[in-house]
Scaffold this motif. Structure first.
Motif, PDB file in Angstrom:
ATOM      1  N   PRO A  21       0.841  -1.198   0.000  1.00  0.00           N
ATOM      2  CA  PRO A  21       0.000   0.000   0.000  1.00  0.00           C
ATOM      3  C   PRO A  21       0.875   1.246   0.000  1.00  0.00           C
ATOM      4  O   PRO A  21       1.861   1.325   0.728  1.00  0.00           O
ATOM      5  CB  PRO A  21      -0.790  -0.117   1.305  1.00  0.00           C
ATOM      6  CG  PRO A  21      -0.823  -1.588   1.573  1.00  0.00           C
ATOM      7  CD  PRO A  21       0.511  -2.116   1.089  1.00  0.00           C
ATOM      8  N   GLY A  22       0.540   2.187  -0.847  1.00  0.00           N
ATOM      9  CA  GLY A  22       1.297   3.427  -0.937  1.00  0.00           C
ATOM     10  C   GLY A  22       2.502   3.356  -1.852  1.00  0.00           C
ATOM     11  O   GLY A  22       3.226   4.332  -1.981  1.00  0.00           O
ATOM     12  N   SER A  23       2.728   2.219  -2.495  1.00  0.00           N
ATOM     13  CA  SER A  23       3.866   2.082  -3.403  1.00  0.00           C
ATOM     14  C   SER A  23       3.719   3.038  -4.586  1.00  0.00           C
ATOM     15  O   SER A  23       2.634   3.215  -5.121  1.00  0.00           O
ATOM     16  CB  SER A  23       3.960   0.660  -3.961  1.00  0.00           C
ATOM     17  OG  SER A  23       4.257  -0.259  -2.965  1.00  0.00           O
ATOM     18  N   VAL A  24       4.848   3.631  -4.964  1.00  0.00           N
ATOM     19  CA  VAL A  24       4.897   4.448  -6.170  1.00  0.00           C
ATOM     20  C   VAL A  24       5.935   3.805  -7.068  1.00  0.00           C
ATOM     21  O   VAL A  24       7.100   3.705  -6.704  1.00  0.00           O
ATOM     22  CB  VAL A  24       5.283   5.905  -5.851  1.00  0.00           C
ATOM     23  CG1 VAL A  24       5.393   6.721  -7.132  1.00  0.00           C
ATOM     24  CG2 VAL A  24       4.279   6.527  -4.897  1.00  0.00           C
ATOM     25  N   VAL A  25       5.499   3.321  -8.225  1.00  0.00           N
ATOM     26  CA  VAL A  25       6.389   2.605  -9.134  1.00  0.00           C
ATOM     27  C   VAL A  25       6.289   3.216 -10.527  1.00  0.00           C
ATOM     28  O   VAL A  25       5.194   3.377 -11.050  1.00  0.00           O
ATOM     29  CB  VAL A  25       6.028   1.101  -9.205  1.00  0.00           C
ATOM     30  CG1 VAL A  25       6.960   0.369 -10.144  1.00  0.00           C
ATOM     31  CG2 VAL A  25       6.035   0.470  -7.829  1.00  0.00           C
TER      32      VAL A  25
END
Length: 73
Positions: A21-25
């Motif tokens: 959750p909250g990953s920025v890829v």
């Protein structure tokens, strides 16, 4: 990507590990690939399925119920 990093947010440039959750890829794609292409047939035959499988492999979120008791009673 730089603007996000400048705000202190962690950014990944690959999807080798589980998504959290909250990953920025950000994933680099060949020129001419649009967002629509990316979610329908980009880096793998079924990109949306792969993303959902990675999300499912991540630990479950812990949810906390809000208190029903008001401190102002």
């Amino acid at each position: 990507m730089r603007m996000i990093r400048d705000k202190g947010i962690a950014v990944s440039e690959d999807m080798d590990g589980p998504l959290k959750p909250g990953s920025v890829v950000f994933v680099q794609t060949p020129g001419g690939i649009t967002h629509r292409d990316y979610v329908t047939h980009a880096w793998t035959q079924y990109p949306v399925r792969e993303v959902l499988e990675k999300m499912a492999a991540s630990p479950a979120l812990t949810r906390m119920a809000a208190s029903t008791t008001s401190p102002f009673r």
